[in-house]
Design a protein around this motif. Structure first.
Motif, PDB file in Angstrom:
ATOM      1  N   TYR A   1      -6.528  18.973  -7.597  1.00  0.00           N
ATOM      2  CA  TYR A   1      -6.331  20.223  -6.847  1.00  0.00           C
ATOM      3  C   TYR A   1      -7.588  21.081  -6.706  1.00  0.00           C
ATOM      4  CZ  TYR A   1      -5.328  25.036  -5.862  1.00  0.00           C
ATOM      5  OH  TYR A   1      -5.374  26.308  -5.367  1.00  0.00           O
ATOM      6  N   PRO A   2      -8.321  21.518  -7.650  1.00  0.00           N
ATOM      7  CA  PRO A   2      -9.264  22.480  -7.079  1.00  0.00           C
ATOM      8  C   PRO A   2     -10.294  21.827  -6.187  1.00  0.00           C
ATOM      9  CG  PRO A   2      -9.435  22.552  -9.486  1.00  0.00           C
ATOM     10  CD  PRO A   2      -8.586  21.379  -9.108  1.00  0.00           C
ATOM     11  N   ARG A   3     -10.502  20.514  -6.342  1.00  0.00           N
ATOM     12  CA  ARG A   3     -11.509  19.850  -5.508  1.00  0.00           C
ATOM     13  C   ARG A   3     -10.993  19.697  -4.061  1.00  0.00           C
ATOM     14  NH1 ARG A   3     -15.968  17.017  -6.728  1.00  0.00           N
ATOM     15  NH2 ARG A   3     -15.466  17.206  -8.938  1.00  0.00           N
ATOM     16  N   TYR A   4      -9.713  19.425  -3.927  1.00  0.00           N
ATOM     17  CA  TYR A   4      -9.110  19.315  -2.589  1.00  0.00           C
ATOM     18  C   TYR A   4      -8.100  20.448  -2.427  1.00  0.00           C
ATOM     19  CZ  TYR A   4     -11.093  14.614  -2.371  1.00  0.00           C
ATOM     20  OH  TYR A   4     -11.948  13.550  -2.348  1.00  0.00           O
ATOM     21  N   THR A   5      -8.451  21.424  -1.595  1.00  0.00           N
ATOM     22  CA  THR A   5      -7.568  22.569  -1.364  1.00  0.00           C
ATOM     23  C   THR A   5      -6.665  22.362  -0.152  1.00  0.00           C
ATOM     24  OG1 THR A   5      -9.312  23.641  -0.085  1.00  0.00           O
ATOM     25  CG2 THR A   5      -9.177  24.175  -2.437  1.00  0.00           C
ATOM     26  N   THR A   6      -6.905  21.320   0.609  1.00  0.00           N
ATOM     27  CA  THR A   6      -6.047  21.000   1.764  1.00  0.00           C
ATOM     28  C   THR A   6      -5.488  19.603   1.564  1.00  0.00           C
ATOM     29  OG1 THR A   6      -7.942  20.141   3.006  1.00  0.00           O
ATOM     30  CG2 THR A   6      -7.394  22.468   3.310  1.00  0.00           C
ATOM     31  N   ASP A   7      -4.492  19.276   2.319  1.00  0.00           N
ATOM     32  CA  ASP A   7      -3.859  17.979   2.200  1.00  0.00           C
ATOM     33  C   ASP A   7      -4.775  16.885   2.737  1.00  0.00           C
ATOM     34  OD1 ASP A   7      -1.607  19.135   1.131  1.00  0.00           O
ATOM     35  OD2 ASP A   7      -0.658  19.421   3.091  1.00  0.00           O
ATOM     36  N   VAL A   8      -4.993  15.884   1.920  1.00  0.00           N
ATOM     37  CA  VAL A   8      -5.791  14.722   2.321  1.00  0.00           C
ATOM     38  C   VAL A   8      -4.991  13.494   1.928  1.00  0.00           C
ATOM     39  CG1 VAL A   8      -7.946  13.461   2.064  1.00  0.00           C
ATOM     40  CG2 VAL A   8      -7.954  15.960   2.002  1.00  0.00           C
ATOM     41  N   PHE A   9      -4.542  12.737   2.915  1.00  0.00           N
ATOM     42  CA  PHE A   9      -3.707  11.572   2.660  1.00  0.00           C
ATOM     43  C   PHE A   9      -4.551  10.308   2.782  1.00  0.00           C
ATOM     44  CE2 PHE A   9      -0.883  14.873   4.246  1.00  0.00           C
ATOM     45  CZ  PHE A   9       0.124  14.860   3.303  1.00  0.00           C
TER      46      PHE A   9
ATOM     47  N   MET B   1       0.841  -1.201   0.000  1.00  0.00           N
ATOM     48  CA  MET B   1       0.000   0.000   0.000  1.00  0.00           C
ATOM     49  C   MET B   1       0.876   1.252   0.000  1.00  0.00           C
ATOM     50  SD  MET B   1      -3.102  -1.211   0.064  1.00  0.00           S
ATOM     51  CE  MET B   1      -4.125   0.137   0.599  1.00  0.00           C
ATOM     52  N   LYS B   2       0.396   2.298  -0.696  1.00  0.00           N
ATOM     53  CA  LYS B   2       1.115   3.559  -0.755  1.00  0.00           C
ATOM     54  C   LYS B   2       0.198   4.681  -0.296  1.00  0.00           C
ATOM     55  CE  LYS B   2       4.355   2.400  -4.436  1.00  0.00           C
ATOM     56  NZ  LYS B   2       4.917   2.804  -5.751  1.00  0.00           N
ATOM     57  N   THR B   3       0.792   5.686   0.282  1.00  0.00           N
ATOM     58  CA  THR B   3       0.041   6.841   0.757  1.00  0.00           C
ATOM     59  C   THR B   3       0.209   7.980  -0.249  1.00  0.00           C
ATOM     60  OG1 THR B   3       0.437   6.214   3.068  1.00  0.00           O
ATOM     61  CG2 THR B   3      -0.265   8.473   2.637  1.00  0.00           C
ATOM     62  N   ILE B   4      -0.928   8.533  -0.714  1.00  0.00           N
ATOM     63  CA  ILE B   4      -0.902   9.623  -1.682  1.00  0.00           C
ATOM     64  C   ILE B   4      -1.662  10.812  -1.117  1.00  0.00           C
ATOM     65  CG2 ILE B   4      -0.766   8.039  -3.644  1.00  0.00           C
ATOM     66  CD1 ILE B   4      -3.741   8.638  -4.148  1.00  0.00           C
ATOM     67  N   ASN B   5      -1.360  11.969  -1.658  1.00  0.00           N
ATOM     68  CA  ASN B   5      -2.028  13.201  -1.270  1.00  0.00           C
ATOM     69  C   ASN B   5      -3.021  13.568  -2.377  1.00  0.00           C
ATOM     70  OD1 ASN B   5      -2.867  15.619  -0.269  1.00  0.00           O
ATOM     71  ND2 ASN B   5      -0.835  16.596  -0.239  1.00  0.00           N
ATOM     72  N   LEU B   6      -4.316  13.547  -2.080  1.00  0.00           N
ATOM     73  CA  LEU B   6      -5.342  13.853  -3.076  1.00  0.00           C
ATOM     74  C   LEU B   6      -5.238  15.282  -3.582  1.00  0.00           C
ATOM     75  CD1 LEU B   6      -8.463  12.037  -1.569  1.00  0.00           C
ATOM     76  CD2 LEU B   6      -6.900  11.236  -3.344  1.00  0.00           C
ATOM     77  N   ARG B   7      -4.648  16.167  -2.807  1.00  0.00           N
ATOM     78  CA  ARG B   7      -4.511  17.550  -3.247  1.00  0.00           C
ATOM     79  C   ARG B   7      -3.578  17.638  -4.471  1.00  0.00           C
ATOM     80  NH1 ARG B   7      -1.854  22.498   0.303  1.00  0.00           N
ATOM     81  NH2 ARG B   7      -2.212  24.148  -1.234  1.00  0.00           N
TER      82      ARG B   7
END
Length: 200
Positions: free
Chosen positions: A11-19, A1-7
């Motif tokens: 990007y415009p949908r996620y304006t903050t970091d979401v891992f 499994m890998k951890t990604i940042n949806l931001r």
């Protein structure tokens, strides 16, 4: 499994970091998608293609609303192109004739009689005509749905035996059919050759 940042990817949908944790295949697919998007953006900037160069030709519209044609439609279009090409060659050939010949050739198709569709029932040269028991040929109209054969309003031809003709007359008496034409067929004579035992 890998951890990604949806931001990073949305990007415009996620304006903050979401891992979030995803599988390796999903992370690789997202990375390739982001790379292709960046490459396309750089190509637009490099070529200064801020607007479509194909918008006047309708190419983009045809690509957006393109519907794949069936093999039958493709074949019909090819036949139509061949027919139009043949007509263009025919005009060239007719233009080389004298006016009288050209008028005769052009008027000939209109003078030909249109061939009538075959009559339902037994064919005029069908096997039913040559059956040993066949004695009558009738052309009849079907008057109503009570008739044991045919569709009301249509005309048929039948080759009948004596028994079949008797049944047709009975059906006419009941008002189911109307016999328009009747012919008595003579039985065909056999050849004059003798049987093999009697030949000399």
């Amino acid at each position: 499994m890998k951890t990604i940042n949806l931001r990073t990817y949305y990007y415009p949908r996620y304006t903050t970091d979401v891992f979030v944790e995803v599988s390796g295949e999903v992370a690789e697919a997202l990375r390739l998608m982001c790379r292709e998007d960046n490459n396309r953006r750089h190509r637009v900037l490099y070529h200064r293609a801020y607007y479509s160069l194909d918008r006047e030709d309708g190419i983009e519209k045809a690509a957006l609303y393109f519907v794949e044609k069936s093999p039958e439609e493709i074949l019909m279009e090819q036949e139509e192109r061949r027919f139009l090409l043949l007509l263009s060659h025919m005009d060239e050939a007719l233009s080389s004739l004298i006016p009288v010949q050209e008028r005769r050739v052009r008027d000939r198709p209109g003078n030909l009689k249109t061939q009538e569709p075959p009559m339902p029932g037994h064919d005029l040269y069908g096997l039913e005509r040559h059956f040993p028991e066949t004695r009558h040929m009738v052309i009849l109209d079907i008057l109503n749905s009570e008739s044991p054969m045919g569709v009301p309003g249509e005309r048929y031809r039948f080759f009948l035996s004596d028994e079949g003709y008797k049944n047709a007359k009975a059906s006419e008496a009941r008002g189911e059919i109307k016999i328009r034409s009747h012919a008595v067929l003579r039985p065909k004579k056999r050849g004059g050759r003798l049987p093999p035992a009697q030949e000399k």
